[in-house]
Design a protein around this motif. Structure first.
Motif, PDB file in Angstrom:
ATOM      1  N   MET A   1      15.163   1.814   9.665  1.00 29.25           N
ATOM      2  CA  MET A   1      13.841   2.331  10.038  1.00 29.25           C
ATOM      3  C   MET A   1      13.977   3.665  10.756  1.00 29.25           C
ATOM      4  O   MET A   1      14.824   3.838  11.610  1.00 29.25           O
ATOM      5  CB  MET A   1      13.176   1.320  10.970  1.00 29.25           C
ATOM      6  CG  MET A   1      11.806   1.767  11.395  1.00 29.25           C
ATOM      7  SD  MET A   1      11.026   0.621  12.530  1.00 29.25           S
ATOM      8  CE  MET A   1      12.151   0.632  13.892  1.00 29.25           C
ATOM      9  N   LEU A   2      13.134   4.602  10.434  1.00 36.78           N
ATOM     10  CA  LEU A   2      13.191   5.897  11.088  1.00 36.78           C
ATOM     11  C   LEU A   2      12.325   5.897  12.331  1.00 36.78           C
ATOM     12  O   LEU A   2      11.238   5.348  12.351  1.00 36.78           O
ATOM     13  CB  LEU A   2      12.686   6.984  10.137  1.00 36.78           C
ATOM     14  CG  LEU A   2      13.553   7.251   8.921  1.00 36.78           C
ATOM     15  CD1 LEU A   2      12.984   8.403   8.120  1.00 36.78           C
ATOM     16  CD2 LEU A   2      14.983   7.547   9.326  1.00 36.78           C
ATOM     17  N   MET A   3      12.842   6.530  13.341  1.00 34.31           N
ATOM     18  CA  MET A   3      12.088   6.603  14.587  1.00 34.31           C
ATOM     19  C   MET A   3      11.331   7.909  14.579  1.00 34.31           C
ATOM     20  O   MET A   3      11.810   8.934  14.121  1.00 34.31           O
ATOM     21  CB  MET A   3      13.107   6.562  15.724  1.00 34.31           C
ATOM     22  CG  MET A   3      12.527   6.187  17.062  1.00 34.31           C
ATOM     23  SD  MET A   3      11.264   4.955  17.008  1.00 34.31           S
ATOM     24  CE  MET A   3      10.102   5.731  18.113  1.00 34.31           C
ATOM     25  N   SER A   4      10.131   7.897  15.109  1.00 38.29           N
ATOM     26  CA  SER A   4       9.321   9.097  15.048  1.00 38.29           C
ATOM     27  C   SER A   4       9.868  10.178  15.959  1.00 38.29           C
ATOM     28  O   SER A   4      10.396   9.920  17.019  1.00 38.29           O
ATOM     29  CB  SER A   4       7.897   8.780  15.455  1.00 38.29           C
ATOM     30  OG  SER A   4       7.859   8.506  16.824  1.00 38.29           O
ATOM     31  N   SER A   5       9.713  11.389  15.521  1.00 39.76           N
ATOM     32  CA  SER A   5      10.075  12.523  16.359  1.00 39.76           C
ATOM     33  C   SER A   5       8.829  12.943  17.145  1.00 39.76           C
ATOM     34  O   SER A   5       7.794  12.293  17.069  1.00 39.76           O
ATOM     35  CB  SER A   5      10.593  13.636  15.472  1.00 39.76           C
ATOM     36  OG  SER A   5      10.863  14.762  16.247  1.00 39.76           O
ATOM     37  N   THR A   6       8.959  14.030  17.877  1.00 38.70           N
ATOM     38  CA  THR A   6       7.923  14.434  18.827  1.00 38.70           C
ATOM     39  C   THR A   6       6.487  14.240  18.366  1.00 38.70           C
ATOM     40  O   THR A   6       5.721  13.506  18.963  1.00 38.70           O
ATOM     41  CB  THR A   6       8.080  15.939  19.164  1.00 38.70           C
ATOM     42  OG1 THR A   6       9.425  16.288  18.984  1.00 38.70           O
ATOM     43  CG2 THR A   6       7.614  16.215  20.556  1.00 38.70           C
ATOM     44  N   ASN A   7       6.123  14.964  17.312  1.00 36.60           N
ATOM     45  CA  ASN A   7       4.701  15.036  17.006  1.00 36.60           C
ATOM     46  C   ASN A   7       4.321  14.268  15.751  1.00 36.60           C
ATOM     47  O   ASN A   7       3.307  14.524  15.144  1.00 36.60           O
ATOM     48  CB  ASN A   7       4.303  16.500  16.846  1.00 36.60           C
ATOM     49  CG  ASN A   7       4.471  17.225  18.165  1.00 36.60           C
ATOM     50  OD1 ASN A   7       3.968  16.768  19.184  1.00 36.60           O
ATOM     51  ND2 ASN A   7       5.210  18.315  18.153  1.00 36.60           N
ATOM     52  N   GLN A   8       5.177  13.322  15.389  1.00 38.23           N
ATOM     53  CA  GLN A   8       4.939  12.689  14.107  1.00 38.23           C
ATOM     54  C   GLN A   8       3.603  11.964  14.046  1.00 38.23           C
ATOM     55  O   GLN A   8       2.976  11.921  13.012  1.00 38.23           O
ATOM     56  CB  GLN A   8       6.057  11.712  13.778  1.00 38.23           C
ATOM     57  CG  GLN A   8       6.206  11.612  12.287  1.00 38.23           C
ATOM     58  CD  GLN A   8       7.175  10.559  11.897  1.00 38.23           C
ATOM     59  OE1 GLN A   8       7.533   9.705  12.688  1.00 38.23           O
ATOM     60  NE2 GLN A   8       7.597  10.599  10.673  1.00 38.23           N
TER      61      GLN A   8
ATOM     62  N   SER B   1       0.991  12.602  16.216  1.00 32.72           N
ATOM     63  CA  SER B   1       0.006  13.245  17.067  1.00 32.72           C
ATOM     64  C   SER B   1      -0.995  14.062  16.264  1.00 32.72           C
ATOM     65  O   SER B   1      -1.845  14.719  16.832  1.00 32.72           O
ATOM     66  CB  SER B   1       0.717  14.145  18.073  1.00 32.72           C
ATOM     67  OG  SER B   1       1.415  15.141  17.365  1.00 32.72           O
TER      68      SER B   1
ATOM     69  N   LEU C   1      -0.301  16.634  14.692  1.00 34.96           N
ATOM     70  CA  LEU C   1       0.130  18.026  14.692  1.00 34.96           C
ATOM     71  C   LEU C   1       1.242  18.272  13.689  1.00 34.96           C
ATOM     72  O   LEU C   1       1.697  19.405  13.535  1.00 34.96           O
ATOM     73  CB  LEU C   1       0.588  18.446  16.089  1.00 34.96           C
ATOM     74  CG  LEU C   1      -0.509  18.470  17.152  1.00 34.96           C
ATOM     75  CD1 LEU C   1       0.077  18.691  18.524  1.00 34.96           C
ATOM     76  CD2 LEU C   1      -1.537  19.549  16.826  1.00 34.96           C
TER      77      LEU C   1
ATOM     78  N   ARG D   1      13.288  20.003  21.367  1.00 33.77           N
ATOM     79  CA  ARG D   1      14.305  19.275  22.118  1.00 33.77           C
ATOM     80  C   ARG D   1      14.978  18.172  21.295  1.00 33.77           C
ATOM     81  O   ARG D   1      16.195  17.982  21.352  1.00 33.77           O
ATOM     82  CB  ARG D   1      13.690  18.673  23.386  1.00 33.77           C
ATOM     83  CG  ARG D   1      14.756  18.229  24.352  1.00 33.77           C
ATOM     84  CD  ARG D   1      14.157  17.626  25.592  1.00 33.77           C
ATOM     85  NE  ARG D   1      13.584  16.328  25.297  1.00 33.77           N
ATOM     86  CZ  ARG D   1      13.220  15.470  26.246  1.00 33.77           C
ATOM     87  NH1 ARG D   1      13.344  15.799  27.497  1.00 33.77           N
ATOM     88  NH2 ARG D   1      12.711  14.304  25.922  1.00 33.77           N
ATOM     89  N   ASP D   2      14.171  17.449  20.529  1.00 39.16           N
ATOM     90  CA  ASP D   2      14.747  16.355  19.740  1.00 39.16           C
ATOM     91  C   ASP D   2      15.683  16.872  18.660  1.00 39.16           C
ATOM     92  O   ASP D   2      16.706  16.268  18.367  1.00 39.16           O
ATOM     93  CB  ASP D   2      13.623  15.530  19.099  1.00 39.16           C
ATOM     94  CG  ASP D   2      12.721  14.945  20.151  1.00 39.16           C
ATOM     95  OD1 ASP D   2      13.201  14.691  21.272  1.00 39.16           O
ATOM     96  OD2 ASP D   2      11.527  14.752  19.860  1.00 39.16           O
ATOM     97  N   GLU D   3      15.284  17.998  18.077  1.00 37.34           N
ATOM     98  CA  GLU D   3      16.135  18.583  17.031  1.00 37.34           C
ATOM     99  C   GLU D   3      17.462  19.049  17.623  1.00 37.34           C
ATOM    100  O   GLU D   3      18.525  18.835  17.042  1.00 37.34           O
ATOM    101  CB  GLU D   3      15.403  19.755  16.362  1.00 37.34           C
ATOM    102  CG  GLU D   3      14.204  19.304  15.544  1.00 37.34           C
ATOM    103  CD  GLU D   3      13.251  20.434  15.183  1.00 37.34           C
ATOM    104  OE1 GLU D   3      12.399  20.230  14.313  1.00 37.34           O
ATOM    105  OE2 GLU D   3      13.350  21.531  15.781  1.00 37.34           O
TER     106      GLU D   3
ATOM    107  N   ALA E   1      19.580  16.011  18.390  1.00 38.27           N
ATOM    108  CA  ALA E   1      20.167  15.452  17.168  1.00 38.27           C
ATOM    109  C   ALA E   1      21.371  16.284  16.728  1.00 38.27           C
ATOM    110  O   ALA E   1      22.422  15.744  16.372  1.00 38.27           O
ATOM    111  CB  ALA E   1      19.116  15.391  16.052  1.00 38.27           C
TER     112      ALA E   1
END
Lengths: 314, 316
Positions: free
Chosen positions: A1-8, A10, A12, A93-95, A98
């Protein structure tokens, strides 16, 4: 399962994608719609909608002179007059996190295999850390785990349909053996990575835990033939009943009881392909877990414990 | 309509990026497509737009145009702070960065890694994969808690979760997360457990369900020198003791990874083996049944004999 990144989630993600499409197309002029959609993990109709939106954008004035010039009606996308947005956006930040963790993993492997890239990797990590709060570097860290050189050879064999010779430590028999395998794919299960492959030695489909592969070498596959059909090896599983006095969690983890909880407060049924391995696992609990049935396995466990005890009386 | 709004956001970004000087609100409303309605509704639109752009990481500079004369602030986006600048990158470096991102395929930060990859590819530098043969790393962290925990650690947010105890009980834990690290294929959370008033280590795959972020940002302080891997190694993995064992020839391959052979007879190798946790080591010796005999330290030897006797008695 993929975890959402910042604005997935929102709302945006669309504006982010619009801004990111421009530099991507600018450096991949003439890319096919399907390929571009795949790169951004969206459908082609979603992509067409995005491109239509972008088509209306540009510098104030919004005459053909100021608007971005997009063409995609032929099934291939190109863009011009888009200099303002032509450079990719800064990494968030998340990128960055990673990439740093990915690089740390690479570094771990490179230090074991090819010393020559270590400095380059360290330089890249230093550049990236400049983009975020530097405490990430010490609070989230990757330690040694994956054997990437081994994976790399297997990966190539998978890509080319080739074969590899592996030196494998079989835990179930505590034996090391060499065998030629034809890797098919990598699989994750129970926190470990496996390669599924056709094994020449046993003439059957097997899975091998990556961290138990001690050595890998690519081999010329021309002289060994993989049967095109056939199924995974069909060894019988043995059902074993355990009496658990304590350390339930270890029992669940080692016997891969998938969320299944004890039948009664004490008796647990587990399954194993290998009587030998199961017996060893139970011995490893040192009496906190008992083997109830099958009876012959129970007797053989007792024999082993007795034989081991003799070793101490000598 | 959503696409109108996105169009306006793109146009605003382009205008603020392209301008050499700061643009005032009235200039923005006059020249940028999409600002409509009363002054009040335009203002509201613009405030929301600024927030949205900031939330996706675009930094908008604000400046009073001429404080002595007019107090209307001006806005612009500095191109250097908008675009990705990793300095000079060659094909090998781009290939290494791509591999770093690919390592997350299907794992916890897969989405962020993929969007990073898209940005890297947009630089238009060809990757030189031939320069880095056979590297194919994989970050196998699947836990949906990985990502929220990285946030909680960076922002010092307290966290609640349910943890599977060694007896399989589900326990509610309240912690201040300090770090996440991996060793030997497992990810660990190191955190201050507020109920136990002590630092504890949790294996990520033993956290049941989703962690909950339960405090404001900067709720607690942590040691600015804390290094998660150092901590894990010193508490869990460092080999602190050495045992003397006999390992049957051709057996105990796992054990042999940490062993030095001292001498060999026709049945056994006499070895020195280093280990970290005495109780895990005892279990591991027992796992080998009669293939391994431990000679010392005395406590381990005594414990192994005692456990073997228990096993014999329990399986009459």
């Amino acid at each position: 399962m993929l975890m959402s990144s910042t604005n997935q989630n929102s709302g945006l993600e669309k504006i982010e994608r619009l801004l990111d499409l421009v530099p991507y197309v600018a450096t991949h002029q003439g890319i096919a719609l399907e390929e571009l959609a795949k790169e951004f993990s969206i459908s082609t109709s979603q992509l067409t909608e995005d491109l239509t939106t972008l088509w209306m954008c540009g510098l104030p004035g919004y005459t053909p002179l100021e608007l971005m010039d997009l063409s995609f009606d032929t099934g291939f996308v190109s863009i011009s007059n888009a200099e303002t947005l032509a450079r990719p956006r800064i990494l968030d930040r998340d990128e960055v996190l990673a990439l740093i963790l990915g690089l740390e993993t690479l570094q771990e492997d490179a230090s074991r295999n090819h010393g020559d890239q270590i400095e380059t990797i360290a330089k890249l990590v230093a550049k990236l850390i400049g983009f975020i709060d530097s405490n990430v570097e010490r609070t989230v860290q990757v330690g040694s785990s994956a054997l990437s050189n081994e994976r790399g050879i297997l990966q190539k064999a998978i890509a080319k349909g080739g074969a590899a010779e592996i030196t494998y430590h079989s835990i179930s028999r505590d034996e090391v053996s060499k065998r030629v395998i034809h890797p098919i794919e990598f699989i994750f299960a129970n926190g470990h990575e496996y390669v599924s492959a056709f094994c020449d030695l046993t003439q059957s489909y097997r899975t091998f835990r990556i961290d138990r592969i001690m050595q890998v070498a690519s081999v010329d596959a021309a002289d060994s033939i993989v049967p095109m059909s056939g199924s995974t090896s069909s060894d019988e599983k043995i059902a074993i009943t355990l009496k658990v006095h304590s350390r339930y969690r270890d029992v669940v983890e080692r016997f891969n009881l998938d969320g299944g909880l004890p039948i009664t407060p004490e008796l647990v049924e587990v399954e194993s392909f290998s009587a030998d391995w199961a017996t060893r696992e139970i011995m490893g609990f040192g009496g906190q877990v008992g083997l109830v049935s099958p009876l012959e396995l129970r007797a053989s466990l007792r024999d082993r414990a007795l034989r081991a005890l003799k070793g101490y009386q000598a | 309509m959503a696409s109108r709004k996105n169009e306006r956001l793109v146009n605003l970004t382009i205008a603020l990026l392209a301008t050499k000087r700061f643009l005032t609100k009235s200039e923005i409303f006059r020249t940028i497509d999409g600002y409509e309605g009363t002054t009040e509704s335009k203002e509201r639109m613009f405030e929301r737009d600024k927030d949205d752009l900031r939330r996706i990481g675009i930094s908008i500079e604000v400046q009073g145009v001429d404080p002595g004369f007019e107090d209307e602030p001006g806005y612009r986006i500095h191109p250097e702070r908008y675009s990705l600048n990793l300095g000079e990158l060659n094909g090998t470096e781009v290939a290494l960065l791509s591999l770093a991102a690919e390592a997350w395929r299907g794992a916890a930060l897969g989405v962020a890694a993929q969007s990073a990859l898209v940005k890297l590819r947009s630089l238009g530098i060809d990757s030189d994969f031939d320069a880095i043969p056979n590297l194919s790393p994989r970050l196998n962290v699947q836990s949906p808690n990985f990502y929220p925990l990285t946030r909680a650690i960076a922002d010092h947010i307290a966290v609640d979760f349910t943890y599977l105890s060694s007896e399989l009980n589900e326990e509610l834990r309240h912690v201040h997360p300090y770090g996440l690290g991996s060793r030997h294929g497992h990810w660990y959370l190191v955190a201050y457990d507020t109920d136990r008033a002590d630092i504890r280590t949790f294996r990520l795959d033993r956290i049941v369900n989703q962690v909950e972020l339960v405090s404001k940002v900067n709720f607690f302080k942590s040691d600015p020198n804390f290094k998660v891997l150092e901590y894990l190694d010193s508490t869990l993995f460092e080999n602190q003791a050495v045992a003397r064992v006999s390992i049957r020839l051709g057996r105990g391959h796992g054990l042999r990874r940490n062993a030095t052979v001292l001498s060999t007879d026709d049945e056994y190798d006499l070895c020195e083996v280093s280990y970290s946790n005495p109780s895990h080591f005892t279990d591991y010796i027992l796992w080998h049944a009669d293939d391994v005999i431990v000679h010392g330290p005395e406590e381990v030897r005594t414990e192994v004999i005692k456990r073997l006797q228990t096993l014999v008695d329990a399986h009459e």
